[in-house]
Design a protein around this motif. Structure first.
Motif, mmCIF file in Angstrom:
data_model
loop_
_atom_site.group_PDB
_atom_site.id
_atom_site.type_symbol
_atom_site.label_atom_id
_atom_site.label_comp_id
_atom_site.label_asym_id
_atom_site.label_seq_id
_atom_site.Cartn_x
_atom_site.Cartn_y
_atom_site.Cartn_z
ATOM 1 N N LEU A 1 0.823 -1.209 0.000
ATOM 2 C CA LEU A 1 0.000 0.000 0.000
ATOM 3 C C LEU A 1 0.859 1.261 0.000
ATOM 4 N N PHE A 2 2.029 1.194 0.613
ATOM 5 C CA PHE A 2 2.910 2.352 0.674
ATOM 6 C C PHE A 2 3.507 2.700 -0.693
ATOM 7 N N LEU A 3 3.264 1.867 -1.703
ATOM 8 C CA LEU A 3 3.675 2.231 -3.053
ATOM 9 C C LEU A 3 2.958 3.487 -3.529
ATOM 10 N N VAL A 4 1.769 3.701 -2.998
ATOM 11 C CA VAL A 4 1.030 4.922 -3.345
ATOM 12 C C VAL A 4 1.825 6.142 -2.907
ATOM 13 N N GLY B 1 7.396 -5.971 -3.446
ATOM 14 C CA GLY B 1 6.764 -7.195 -3.933
ATOM 15 C C GLY B 1 7.401 -8.441 -3.346
ATOM 16 N N VAL B 2 8.740 -8.459 -3.309
ATOM 17 C CA VAL B 2 9.452 -9.622 -2.767
ATOM 18 C C VAL B 2 9.148 -9.806 -1.285
ATOM 19 N N VAL B 3 9.234 -8.726 -0.510
ATOM 20 C CA VAL B 3 9.005 -8.823 0.933
ATOM 21 C C VAL B 3 7.546 -9.176 1.225
ATOM 22 N N THR B 4 6.616 -8.620 0.459
ATOM 23 C CA THR B 4 5.205 -8.973 0.647
ATOM 24 C C THR B 4 4.990 -10.461 0.395
ATOM 25 N N GLY B 5 5.601 -10.991 -0.659
ATOM 26 C CA GLY B 5 5.480 -12.416 -0.934
ATOM 27 C C GLY B 5 6.055 -13.274 0.178
ATOM 28 N N ILE B 6 7.208 -12.852 0.718
ATOM 29 C CA ILE B 6 7.825 -13.593 1.820
ATOM 30 C C ILE B 6 6.908 -13.599 3.043
#
Length: 200
Positions: free
Chosen positions: A44-47, A66-71
């Motif tokens: 969400l902080f990508l916004v 993306g990588v950390v969210t997937g982990i």
């Protein structure tokens, strides 16, 4: 030791053992909640990144997040599929390591210790240490991990920096860790007292 006194001590020990089991179960469930929170807020902080980050870094930050969210999603699945044990506290440490490493790398990309993006590490301290019902010693250790990640990555890859900036950043980070430890200590005492009163 007389009979009644021995039975009282035995009962007290049994209650404390039951509280440990209860606290471990709470920690396990809370770890799943923190993982969901992290998997929701990190992308969400990508916004915010889209508005405040340099354009040339935005793609890199998308990959980081993306990588950390997937982990973290994988970790949530592990938490959901396993039973609470005394090692459940490791989920909190892993969440801190994953999110803390990501934000620390972002500060490196944004200028190292001169970057104000370190403030994101405070969210990691708050989310993990204030939501998990673990002991104050774990809160302190977890806070130290956050600060250590920031220092190690910034020192190794961050480049030149103003000493005053680093001092200020560390002051705020360490102050947040102290607040988190104090809050954890108070919450743990209240949780234990409530459990003991119910047991009595």
């Amino acid at each position: 030791m007389s009979g009644p006194a021995w039975r009282t001590a035995e009962a007290s020990q049994a209650v404390r053992s039951a509280f440990e089991v209860y606290r471990i179960e709470l920690t396990h469930r809370a770890s799943a909640s923190v993982a969901i929170l992290g998997a929701s807020l990190i992308p969400l902080f990508l916004v915010l990144d889209a508005f405040v980050m340099p354009g040339e870094l935005l793609g890199r930050f998308v990959v980081y997040r993306g990588v950390v969210t997937g982990i973290i999603v994988l970790q949530w699945l592990v938490i959901r599929r396993t039973r609470p044990t005394r090692w459940s506290i490791l989920h909190g440490y892993f969440l801190t390591f994953a999110a803390g490493s990501m934000i620390s790398w972002m500060t490196v990309d944004l200028g190292g210790f001169d970057s104000r993006y370190y403030a994101g590490l405070m969210l990691v301290v708050v989310a993990v240490n204030l939501l998990l019902p673990w002991r104050p010693v774990h809160s302190a250790a977890n806070g130290f991990i956050t600060v250590a990640l920031y220092l190690m990555l910034g020192s190794a890859f961050g480049g030149p920096f103003a000493t005053a900036n680093l001092a200020g950043n560390l002051f705020f980070l360490c102050s947040m860790v102290v607040v988190a430890v104090a809050s954890t200590s108070l919450r743990h005492d209240l949780l234990e007292r409530e459990f003991m009163l119910r047991a009595e």
